[in-house]
Design a protein around this motif. Structure first.
Motif, PDB file in Angstrom:
ATOM      1  N   ASN A 133       0.838  -1.207   0.000  1.00 51.25           N
ATOM      2  CA  ASN A 133       0.000   0.000   0.000  1.00 51.25           C
ATOM      3  C   ASN A 133       0.869   1.251   0.000  1.00 51.25           C
ATOM      4  O   ASN A 133       1.729   1.396  -0.844  1.00 51.25           O
ATOM      5  CB  ASN A 133      -1.005  -0.042   1.149  1.00 51.25           C
ATOM      6  N   ASP A 134       0.666   2.161   1.007  1.00 51.24           N
ATOM      7  CA  ASP A 134       1.373   3.454   0.934  1.00 51.24           C
ATOM      8  C   ASP A 134       2.814   3.385   1.442  1.00 51.24           C
ATOM      9  O   ASP A 134       3.507   4.390   1.499  1.00 51.24           O
ATOM     10  CB  ASP A 134       0.584   4.506   1.732  1.00 51.24           C
ATOM     11  N   TRP A 135       3.266   2.204   1.837  1.00 48.67           N
ATOM     12  CA  TRP A 135       4.630   2.100   2.368  1.00 48.67           C
ATOM     13  C   TRP A 135       5.623   1.912   1.244  1.00 48.67           C
ATOM     14  O   TRP A 135       5.383   1.141   0.317  1.00 48.67           O
ATOM     15  CB  TRP A 135       4.716   0.951   3.382  1.00 48.67           C
ATOM     16  N   LYS A 136       6.721   2.662   1.331  1.00 45.76           N
ATOM     17  CA  LYS A 136       7.778   2.513   0.321  1.00 45.76           C
ATOM     18  C   LYS A 136       9.065   2.127   1.049  1.00 45.76           C
ATOM     19  O   LYS A 136       9.422   2.717   2.063  1.00 45.76           O
ATOM     20  CB  LYS A 136       7.985   3.824  -0.429  1.00 45.76           C
ATOM     21  N   ILE A 137       9.742   1.129   0.515  1.00 44.46           N
ATOM     22  CA  ILE A 137      11.004   0.686   1.112  1.00 44.46           C
ATOM     23  C   ILE A 137      12.103   0.843   0.079  1.00 44.46           C
ATOM     24  O   ILE A 137      11.907   0.505  -1.097  1.00 44.46           O
ATOM     25  CB  ILE A 137      10.888  -0.783   1.575  1.00 44.46           C
ATOM     26  N   ALA A 138      13.213   1.406   0.512  1.00 50.53           N
ATOM     27  CA  ALA A 138      14.369   1.531  -0.389  1.00 50.53           C
ATOM     28  C   ALA A 138      15.559   0.864   0.277  1.00 50.53           C
ATOM     29  O   ALA A 138      15.834   1.106   1.465  1.00 50.53           O
ATOM     30  CB  ALA A 138      14.681   3.003  -0.651  1.00 50.53           C
ATOM     31  N   TRP A 139      16.245  -0.017  -0.468  1.00 54.02           N
ATOM     32  CA  TRP A 139      17.505  -0.595   0.003  1.00 54.02           C
ATOM     33  C   TRP A 139      18.594  -0.005  -0.873  1.00 54.02           C
ATOM     34  O   TRP A 139      18.502  -0.059  -2.110  1.00 54.02           O
ATOM     35  CB  TRP A 139      17.564  -2.108  -0.223  1.00 54.02           C
ATOM     36  N   ASP A 140      19.608   0.525  -0.227  1.00 53.44           N
ATOM     37  CA  ASP A 140      20.709   1.075  -1.023  1.00 53.44           C
ATOM     38  C   ASP A 140      22.019   0.400  -0.645  1.00 53.44           C
ATOM     39  O   ASP A 140      22.279   0.136   0.538  1.00 53.44           O
ATOM     40  CB  ASP A 140      20.822   2.589  -0.802  1.00 53.44           C
ATOM     41  N   PHE A 141      22.825   0.124  -1.641  1.00 55.67           N
ATOM     42  CA  PHE A 141      24.152  -0.451  -1.441  1.00 55.67           C
ATOM     43  C   PHE A 141      25.156   0.496  -2.095  1.00 55.67           C
ATOM     44  O   PHE A 141      25.059   0.789  -3.287  1.00 55.67           O
ATOM     45  CB  PHE A 141      24.233  -1.844  -2.092  1.00 55.67           C
ATOM     46  N   VAL A 142      26.111   0.983  -1.275  1.00 51.40           N
ATOM     47  CA  VAL A 142      27.117   1.920  -1.789  1.00 51.40           C
ATOM     48  C   VAL A 142      28.479   1.248  -1.673  1.00 51.40           C
ATOM     49  O   VAL A 142      28.902   0.857  -0.573  1.00 51.40           O
ATOM     50  CB  VAL A 142      27.125   3.233  -0.955  1.00 51.40           C
ATOM     51  N   HIS A 143      29.136   1.091  -2.786  1.00 54.85           N
ATOM     52  CA  HIS A 143      30.453   0.438  -2.810  1.00 54.85           C
ATOM     53  C   HIS A 143      31.487   1.535  -3.048  1.00 54.85           C
ATOM     54  O   HIS A 143      31.424   2.231  -4.063  1.00 54.85           O
ATOM     55  CB  HIS A 143      30.457  -0.576  -3.980  1.00 54.85           C
TER      56      HIS A 143
END
Ligand SMILES: NC(=O)c1ccc[n+]([C@@H]2O[C@H](COP(=O)([O-])OP(=O)(O)OC[C@H]3O[C@@H](n4cnc5c(N)ncnc54)[C@H](O)[C@@H]3O)[C@@H](O)[C@H]2O)c1
Length: 401
Positions: A311-321
């Motif tokens: 629904n209105d939930w947004k999840i972001a996974w970020d990987f920084v190398h």
């Protein structure tokens, strides 16, 4: 300041629009927690912003869902808001509903057309006729509610990048002539709404990645008419975090080799972004921050997937190398979990207050000082959040001394 001000939202009963409406009603009814509202910070005391209780809500929509039903759905599906707050604000939401007019499908693609279930959305014969009708709605709202000025904020569904050639010339007569033709509309819907805002004498903000005002002839016409404008694409989640972290890597000379972000979301915006062409426009806007702040060599990737159960939930996974001293490779990972409409709606209210102030002060053209709020700010190269914050405060305080 005692005047009332109008906030006209294109996409009025969407997640962001309806949450902004509930927020205005809640603020007018009594003391509420102002978390999330940037302009409620003490830094803005004394600059002369309109009070939230003096903002009148209206807008354009293409769906039948009412403001009351939209906030109830956000509560039921995403756990947003206290239900006592919704009950308390129902009379206000019903009053605001009377200020919502049918929008236009001129310049819209099949994804947006499929959302439309209002039988009163007219089949505008030409884009020019659509602009005239939309502008008349805003003028009527202005007059009936006796507001001093109206700010138009575009918060409608995302659009694909326009397929045809965007008119490049600054000559608005040539653009007007092409808009009077029945076929081959040269502009997407967002730009027809921007043209209507100009015709109605309003300041304008584009909260979406759509083209909106970013057409040379429209920009020139708005500036000549003494109107301020800004966009595009509100910075509310993953990109907000990136705009803080990316300058850190640059300042500490830790070269970023790759930055990969995966976003999943489940609301109607997510469903619209499930269309590949629309998603490409959003990704282009989201990718600008890291590319610009850590240099062109970094391999940057952003992806967006629609997961309806969220629904209105947004999840972001970020990987920084990234690389450190003597070529040692290291990494940073973060997870952002945000309620999309709750993050975005207060920014609509901030932008309405700040755009109205700029209009009242007699400034026209691009409001570069509002870059702080956008993923892809018009005419602004500086994407470091802290630099944008300082530029905004310096600008708004300059004339309040
Ligand atoms: N929520 C966030 O954090 C966030 C951040 C940045 C940008 N945005 C952008 O803001 C916009 C709104 O987001 P949302 O979550 O409220 O989406 P939403 O789908 O809930 O709302 C969009 C509304 O626009 C309406 N609409 C579509 N085409 C229209 C037209 N031609 N005329 C009038 N109304 C029209 C839809 O019916 C819908 O009610 C999207 O473009 C989104 O990408 C949202």
């Amino acid at each position: 300041m005692k005047e009332k001000v109008g906030l006209w939202v294109v996409g009025a009963t969407g997640g962001v629009g309806s949450t902004a409406a509930l927020g205005l009603a809640a603020c007018a009814r009594g003391p509420v927690d102002h978390a999330g509202l940037v302009t409620a910070l003490p830094d803005f005391d004394g600059v002369g912003l309109v009070a939230l209780r003096d903002i009148v809500f209206g807008g354009h929509e293409i769906r039948t869902e009412s403001l009351a039903a939209a906030v109830q759905a956000l509560h039921d599906q995403s756990g947003a808001f206290d239900d006592k707050l919704i009950t308390k604000c129902l009379p206000d939401l019903r009053r605001m509903q009377r200020n919502i007019r049918p929008g236009t499908l001129s310049g819209s693609g099949p994804t947006v057309r499929a959302l439309c279930d209002r039988s009163d959305v007219p089949d505008d014969k030409t884009p020019a006729a659509a602009i005239e009708r939309l502008a008349a709605d805003i003028r009527d709202f202005h007059k009936r509610n006796k507001v001093a000025r109206v700010v138009v904020i575009h918060a409608a569904s995302s659009e694909p990048q326009p397929q045809g050639r965007i008119p490049k010339g600054k000559n608005s007569d040539a653009l007007s002539a092409s808009l009077r033709r029945r076929t081959g509309c040269p502009l997407p819907a967002s730009s027809l709404y921007a043209a209507a805002a100009i015709e109605a004498g309003c300041s304008y903000v584009n909260f979406t990645p759509a083209l909106g005002m970013n057409v040379p002839a429209l920009r020139a016409r708005a500036t000549a008419a003494g109107l301020p404008f800004m966009g595009s694409d509100g910075k509310t989640g993953e990109t907000l975090v990136k705009s803080v972290l990316a300058p850190m890597f640059a300042m500490r000379h830790l070269p970023v080799m790759s930055w990969v972000g995966q976003n999943i979301l489940g609301n109607r915006d997510g469903a619209v972004l499930n269309d590949a062409a629309t998603r490409a426009a959003k990704i282009r806007s989201k990718d600008r921050t890291v590319k610009s702040l850590v240099g062109g060599e970094a391999d940057t990737r952003v992806s967006i997937d629609f997961v309806p159960s969220l629904n209105d939930w947004k999840i972001a996974w970020d990987f920084v190398h990234f690389r450190g001293f003597l070529d040692t490779k290291m990494s940073l990972q973060f997870t952002w979990q945000g309620a999309d409409s709750i993050l975005a709606a207060p920014l609509l209210l901030d932008l309405a207050r700040l755009a109205e102030l700029e209009h009242r002060r007699g400034h026209a053209g691009v409001m570069r000082h509002l870059a702080f709020f956008f993923k892809d700010p018009m005419d602004v190269k500086e994407l470091n959040l802290f630099a944008q914050w300082q530029a905004m405060l310096a600008h708004v305080k300059r004339e309040s001394r």
